[in-house]
Design a protein around this motif. Structure first.
Motif, PDB file in Angstrom:
ATOM      1  N   ASP A  14       1.692  -6.190 -10.198  1.00 56.15           N
ATOM      2  CA  ASP A  14       1.949  -5.431 -11.227  1.00 56.15           C
ATOM      3  C   ASP A  14       2.479  -6.234 -12.443  1.00 56.15           C
ATOM      4  OD1 ASP A  14       0.624  -3.173 -10.663  1.00 56.15           O
ATOM      5  OD2 ASP A  14       2.226  -2.001  -9.848  1.00 56.15           O
ATOM      6  N   ARG A  15       3.672  -6.895 -12.128  1.00 61.14           N
ATOM      7  CA  ARG A  15       4.318  -7.631 -13.081  1.00 61.14           C
ATOM      8  C   ARG A  15       3.438  -8.993 -13.334  1.00 61.14           C
ATOM      9  NH1 ARG A  15      10.218  -7.105 -12.470  1.00 61.14           N
ATOM     10  NH2 ARG A  15      10.734  -5.383 -10.856  1.00 61.14           N
ATOM     11  N   PRO A  23      -1.073  -8.091 -16.271  1.00 62.32           N
ATOM     12  CA  PRO A  23      -0.902  -7.045 -17.613  1.00 62.32           C
ATOM     13  C   PRO A  23      -1.790  -6.070 -17.498  1.00 62.32           C
ATOM     14  CG  PRO A  23      -0.734  -9.378 -18.526  1.00 62.32           C
ATOM     15  CD  PRO A  23      -1.255  -9.645 -17.076  1.00 62.32           C
ATOM     16  N   LYS A  24      -1.459  -4.876 -17.507  1.00 63.52           N
ATOM     17  CA  LYS A  24      -2.085  -3.824 -17.157  1.00 63.52           C
ATOM     18  C   LYS A  24      -3.185  -3.433 -18.418  1.00 63.52           C
ATOM     19  CE  LYS A  24       0.786  -0.844 -14.238  1.00 63.52           C
ATOM     20  NZ  LYS A  24       1.474   0.213 -14.011  1.00 63.52           N
ATOM     21  N   LEU A  36      -6.393  -5.469 -17.263  1.00 64.90           N
ATOM     22  CA  LEU A  36      -6.862  -4.849 -16.116  1.00 64.90           C
ATOM     23  C   LEU A  36      -7.611  -3.797 -16.357  1.00 64.90           C
ATOM     24  CD1 LEU A  36      -3.950  -5.218 -13.543  1.00 64.90           C
ATOM     25  CD2 LEU A  36      -5.687  -6.803 -13.790  1.00 64.90           C
ATOM     26  N   SER A  37      -7.172  -2.980 -17.342  1.00 65.38           N
ATOM     27  CA  SER A  37      -7.872  -1.640 -17.711  1.00 65.38           C
ATOM     28  C   SER A  37      -9.355  -1.994 -18.258  1.00 65.38           C
ATOM     29  CB  SER A  37      -7.053  -1.024 -18.491  1.00 65.38           C
ATOM     30  OG  SER A  37      -6.005  -0.288 -17.760  1.00 65.38           O
ATOM     31  N   ARG A  88     -11.831  -3.238 -15.833  1.00 64.26           N
ATOM     32  CA  ARG A  88     -12.087  -2.022 -15.055  1.00 64.26           C
ATOM     33  C   ARG A  88     -13.298  -1.308 -15.909  1.00 64.26           C
ATOM     34  NH1 ARG A  88      -9.051   1.767 -11.086  1.00 64.26           N
ATOM     35  NH2 ARG A  88     -10.732   3.214 -10.651  1.00 64.26           N
ATOM     36  N   PHE A 104      -4.229  -3.201  -4.411  1.00 65.10           N
ATOM     37  CA  PHE A 104      -4.024  -3.909  -5.696  1.00 65.10           C
ATOM     38  C   PHE A 104      -5.457  -3.879  -6.364  1.00 65.10           C
ATOM     39  CE2 PHE A 104      -3.791  -6.921  -9.125  1.00 65.10           C
ATOM     40  CZ  PHE A 104      -2.919  -6.347  -9.943  1.00 65.10           C
ATOM     41  N   ASP A 154      -7.157  -0.343  -6.663  1.00 66.74           N
ATOM     42  CA  ASP A 154      -6.711   0.392  -7.848  1.00 66.74           C
ATOM     43  C   ASP A 154      -6.798  -0.084  -9.130  1.00 66.74           C
ATOM     44  OD1 ASP A 154      -5.557   2.328  -5.818  1.00 66.74           O
ATOM     45  OD2 ASP A 154      -3.585   1.694  -5.787  1.00 66.74           O
ATOM     46  N   SER A 155      -6.686  -1.359  -9.347  1.00 60.24           N
ATOM     47  CA  SER A 155      -6.718  -1.875 -10.480  1.00 60.24           C
ATOM     48  C   SER A 155      -8.084  -1.897 -11.118  1.00 60.24           C
ATOM     49  CB  SER A 155      -6.343  -3.416 -10.544  1.00 60.24           C
ATOM     50  OG  SER A 155      -4.695  -3.389 -10.035  1.00 60.24           O
TER      51      SER A 155
END
Length: 247
Positions: free
Chosen positions: A106-107, A110-111, A114-115, A118, A190, A193-194
């Protein structure tokens, strides 16, 4: 135990408590291709010459793992990543090790990025093949040399498998438990979920190869052969487990 291929119908439970499976595709799949771990591991067969990108990626992931464990080290390159992983394997329980790696990932990624991935790459044949090619091109510094292979998904052939010839992380750590708890299990969670992309990682502890099968749900922890393997005789983690990598 001779190498064998084991198949089951999909009926899975989550690896970690927070991992919720929304879909359970009905297909026959490979649970494991495993053999008895050798009494002594073979000598290294590949010398890595990390380029600037490899070194940058290794350092970034190593720092992320160190931040997640709260323990830093003064080593450099891949040795630094191995040291950070070894500390985690000794300090934390198997489940905590998986949580530490999830925190580190997660660190590291960067989310927002990833978003976006997705959203633009929902699960499909194209997405599965894209992830396979992307993994071979950009993660050789972690996995070692790999190639894309085909499998049958819903009656069609597609290139959704990454075959890792000899895993760099497993070769350097020389520990079955570190492979399962610090790589296989958290990576599966990961990626699912990501990206919304299930992946089943099937290590072969006899030759240190591995298959990453994108689009295939992994077996539950109670059914996964990888979690029932004894460690190597010369395990660098001092054989902290017997035949159950979750204990």
């Amino acid at each position: 135990m001779d190498a064998k291929m084991i198949t089951h119908n999909m009926s899975l439970t989550p690896t970690l408590a927070h991992w919720n499976l929304r879909h359970k595709p009905k297909q026959t799949f490979v649970v494991g291709v495993l053999a008895r771990p050798t009494e002594e591991t073979s000598s290294k067969t590949h010398v890595y010459k990390d380029n600037w990108f490899d070194k940058l990626a290794i350092n970034h992931l190593s720092k992320s793992v160190q931040a997640a464990t709260g323990i830093s080290n003064d080593k450099s390159g891949f040795d630094s990543l191995v040291e950070a992983a070894t500390v985690a394997s000794k300090k934390f329980s198997p489940i905590q090790q998986q949580e530490v790696v999830l925190d580190a990932l997660d660190r590291a990624f960067p989310k927002p990025i990833l978003s976006v991935i997705r959203r633009v790459m929902p699960p499909s044949k194209l997405a599965r093949e894209y992830f396979a090619v992307f993994t071979t091109l950009f993660f050789a510094w972690l996995l070692g040399p790999s190639e894309v292979r085909e499998s049958e998904v819903n009656g069609r052939r597609e290139k959704n498998i990454v075959y890792i010839k000899k895993c760099r992380f497993l070769e350097e750590t020389n520990c079955v438990g570190m492979c399962t708890n610090l790589c296989k299990m958290p990576s599966q969670v990961f990626i699912k979920d990501s990206f919304g992309m299930p992946v089943n990682m099937v290590p072969n502890f006899d030759d240190m190869s591995c298959e990453m099968i994108f689009g295939q749900e992994p077996p539950s922890s109670t059914d996964d052969p990888a979690l029932k393997q004894p460690c190597y005789k010369l395990c660098k983690a001092k054989k902290k487990h017997g035949t159950n990598c979750l204990s």
